[in-house]
Design a protein around this motif. Sequence first.
Motif, PDB file in Angstrom:
ATOM      1  N   VAL A 103      43.203  -1.312  56.902  1.00 52.18           N
ATOM      2  CA  VAL A 103      44.031  -0.111  57.068  1.00 52.18           C
ATOM      3  C   VAL A 103      43.417   1.048  56.292  1.00 52.18           C
ATOM      4  N   ALA A 104      42.979   0.780  55.064  1.00 57.18           N
ATOM      5  CA  ALA A 104      42.353   1.832  54.255  1.00 57.18           C
ATOM      6  C   ALA A 104      41.114   2.388  54.958  1.00 57.18           C
ATOM      7  N   ALA A 105      40.300   1.505  55.543  1.00 62.65           N
ATOM      8  CA  ALA A 105      39.089   1.954  56.240  1.00 62.65           C
ATOM      9  C   ALA A 105      39.418   2.759  57.488  1.00 62.65           C
ATOM     10  N   ALA A 106      40.575   2.492  58.088  1.00 63.36           N
ATOM     11  CA  ALA A 106      40.972   3.169  59.329  1.00 63.36           C
ATOM     12  C   ALA A 106      41.803   4.422  59.088  1.00 63.36           C
ATOM     13  N   SER A 107      42.218   4.659  57.855  1.00 61.31           N
ATOM     14  CA  SER A 107      43.213   5.700  57.594  1.00 61.31           C
ATOM     15  C   SER A 107      42.798   7.086  58.071  1.00 61.31           C
ATOM     16  N   LEU A 119      42.780   7.263  61.947  1.00 59.80           N
ATOM     17  CA  LEU A 119      44.113   7.125  62.536  1.00 59.80           C
ATOM     18  C   LEU A 119      45.108   8.155  62.013  1.00 59.80           C
ATOM     19  N   GLY A 120      44.695   8.966  61.066  1.00 55.02           N
ATOM     20  CA  GLY A 120      45.597   9.988  60.525  1.00 55.02           C
ATOM     21  C   GLY A 120      46.696   9.421  59.643  1.00 55.02           C
ATOM     22  N   ILE A 121      46.445   8.276  59.029  1.00 57.78           N
ATOM     23  CA  ILE A 121      47.442   7.663  58.147  1.00 57.78           C
ATOM     24  C   ILE A 121      47.441   8.405  56.821  1.00 57.78           C
ATOM     25  N   ARG A 122      48.605   8.896  56.422  1.00 55.82           N
ATOM     26  CA  ARG A 122      48.735   9.640  55.166  1.00 55.82           C
ATOM     27  C   ARG A 122      49.146   8.756  54.003  1.00 55.82           C
ATOM     28  N   ARG A 123      49.856   7.670  54.321  1.00 59.61           N
ATOM     29  CA  ARG A 123      50.306   6.766  53.261  1.00 59.61           C
ATOM     30  C   ARG A 123      50.557   5.408  53.887  1.00 59.61           C
ATOM     31  N   TYR A 124      50.185   4.358  53.162  1.00 61.82           N
ATOM     32  CA  TYR A 124      50.410   2.988  53.615  1.00 61.82           C
ATOM     33  C   TYR A 124      50.961   2.200  52.443  1.00 61.82           C
ATOM     34  N   VAL A 125      52.122   1.582  52.636  1.00 65.70           N
ATOM     35  CA  VAL A 125      52.775   0.841  51.566  1.00 65.70           C
ATOM     36  C   VAL A 125      53.123  -0.550  52.079  1.00 65.70           C
ATOM     37  N   GLN A 126      52.774  -1.562  51.310  1.00 68.36           N
ATOM     38  CA  GLN A 126      53.196  -2.931  51.592  1.00 68.36           C
ATOM     39  C   GLN A 126      54.269  -3.308  50.577  1.00 68.36           C
ATOM     40  N   GLN A 127      55.347  -3.907  51.073  1.00 66.22           N
ATOM     41  CA  GLN A 127      56.394  -4.425  50.201  1.00 66.22           C
ATOM     42  C   GLN A 127      56.507  -5.919  50.484  1.00 66.22           C
ATOM     43  N   HIS A 128      56.147  -6.722  49.499  1.00 63.30           N
ATOM     44  CA  HIS A 128      56.117  -8.169  49.658  1.00 63.30           C
ATOM     45  C   HIS A 128      57.437  -8.771  49.193  1.00 63.30           C
ATOM     46  N   TRP A 156      52.773   6.198  57.093  1.00 64.86           N
ATOM     47  CA  TRP A 156      53.199   7.590  57.175  1.00 64.86           C
ATOM     48  C   TRP A 156      52.158   8.414  57.930  1.00 64.86           C
ATOM     49  N   PHE A 157      52.665   9.307  58.778  1.00 66.03           N
ATOM     50  CA  PHE A 157      51.836  10.242  59.546  1.00 66.03           C
ATOM     51  C   PHE A 157      52.414  11.644  59.401  1.00 66.03           C
ATOM     52  N   ASP A 158      51.584  12.658  59.649  1.00 62.47           N
ATOM     53  CA  ASP A 158      52.054  14.037  59.543  1.00 62.47           C
ATOM     54  C   ASP A 158      53.172  14.342  60.527  1.00 62.47           C
ATOM     55  N   ALA A 207      50.720  14.015  65.713  1.00 61.66           N
ATOM     56  CA  ALA A 207      49.519  13.495  65.062  1.00 61.66           C
ATOM     57  C   ALA A 207      49.325  12.023  65.417  1.00 61.66           C
ATOM     58  N   LEU A 208      50.398  11.269  65.449  1.00 58.30           N
ATOM     59  CA  LEU A 208      50.314   9.859  65.831  1.00 58.30           C
ATOM     60  C   LEU A 208      49.855   9.715  67.281  1.00 58.30           C
ATOM     61  N   ALA A 209      50.357  10.576  68.151  1.00 56.08           N
ATOM     62  CA  ALA A 209      49.982  10.523  69.568  1.00 56.08           C
ATOM     63  C   ALA A 209      48.494  10.808  69.761  1.00 56.08           C
ATOM     64  N   ARG A 210      47.902  11.601  68.882  1.00 58.26           N
ATOM     65  CA  ARG A 210      46.486  11.946  69.003  1.00 58.26           C
ATOM     66  C   ARG A 210      45.541  10.817  68.569  1.00 58.26           C
ATOM     67  N   VAL A 211      46.080   9.754  67.990  1.00 58.67           N
ATOM     68  CA  VAL A 211      45.246   8.654  67.501  1.00 58.67           C
ATOM     69  C   VAL A 211      44.337   8.124  68.604  1.00 58.67           C
ATOM     70  N   GLY A 212      44.850   7.972  69.795  1.00 60.30           N
ATOM     71  CA  GLY A 212      44.072   7.399  70.892  1.00 60.30           C
ATOM     72  C   GLY A 212      43.115   8.356  71.567  1.00 60.30           C
ATOM     73  N   GLU A 213      43.028   9.590  71.097  1.00 65.87           N
ATOM     74  CA  GLU A 213      42.164  10.587  71.743  1.00 65.87           C
ATOM     75  C   GLU A 213      40.699  10.453  71.350  1.00 65.87           C
ATOM     76  N   SER A 214      40.415   9.811  70.235  1.00 66.49           N
ATOM     77  CA  SER A 214      39.012   9.687  69.817  1.00 66.49           C
ATOM     78  C   SER A 214      38.556   8.237  69.959  1.00 66.49           C
ATOM     79  N   GLU A 215      37.273   8.085  70.201  1.00 62.44           N
ATOM     80  CA  GLU A 215      36.692   6.739  70.290  1.00 62.44           C
ATOM     81  C   GLU A 215      36.872   6.002  68.971  1.00 62.44           C
ATOM     82  N   GLU A 216      36.675   6.709  67.854  1.00 67.60           N
ATOM     83  CA  GLU A 216      36.826   6.083  66.540  1.00 67.60           C
ATOM     84  C   GLU A 216      38.269   5.622  66.307  1.00 67.60           C
TER      85      GLU A 216
END
Length: 126
Positions: free
Chosen positions: A31-35, A38-47, A78-80, A84-93
């Motif tokens: 997830v960190a490598a993809a952030s 993918l436009g990810i602004r914050r990623y939180v795991q709660q175990h 979290w996304f802006d 912004a989330l919808a635009r994730v699929g617009e790029s090959e990356e």
Amino acid sequence: MIRITYCLHRLPALTREEFQRYWRGTHAPLVAAASEALGIRRYVQQHTLTSDMARRFASAQGIPCGEGEDYDGVAEIWFDSEEALARVGESEEGRRHAAILAADEARFIHFERSRYFFSAASEVIV
């Protein structure tokens, strides 16, 4: 900001400890490598914890803990904005990283039992 909250169940072949170890040690770095892509602004795991304190707290609240359909963890992404989330699929990356994450998630998440929801992020400071 919008937030996607995933309430996760592990695959039946995994213990909770195995699920959480894989999620933290293998999936989180992906997830960190993809952030950026993918436009990810914050990623939180709660175990999920099943400690004596967690059980006492739940009992005092009248809420089951450690039995039935409790989740193995909760993830917040979290996304802006929805746009912004919808635009994730617009790029090959973006498509490449999304595919990597989806393939990895299939290794440890029981999708049929898990749930997610979208929400508008707001904070209450206490």
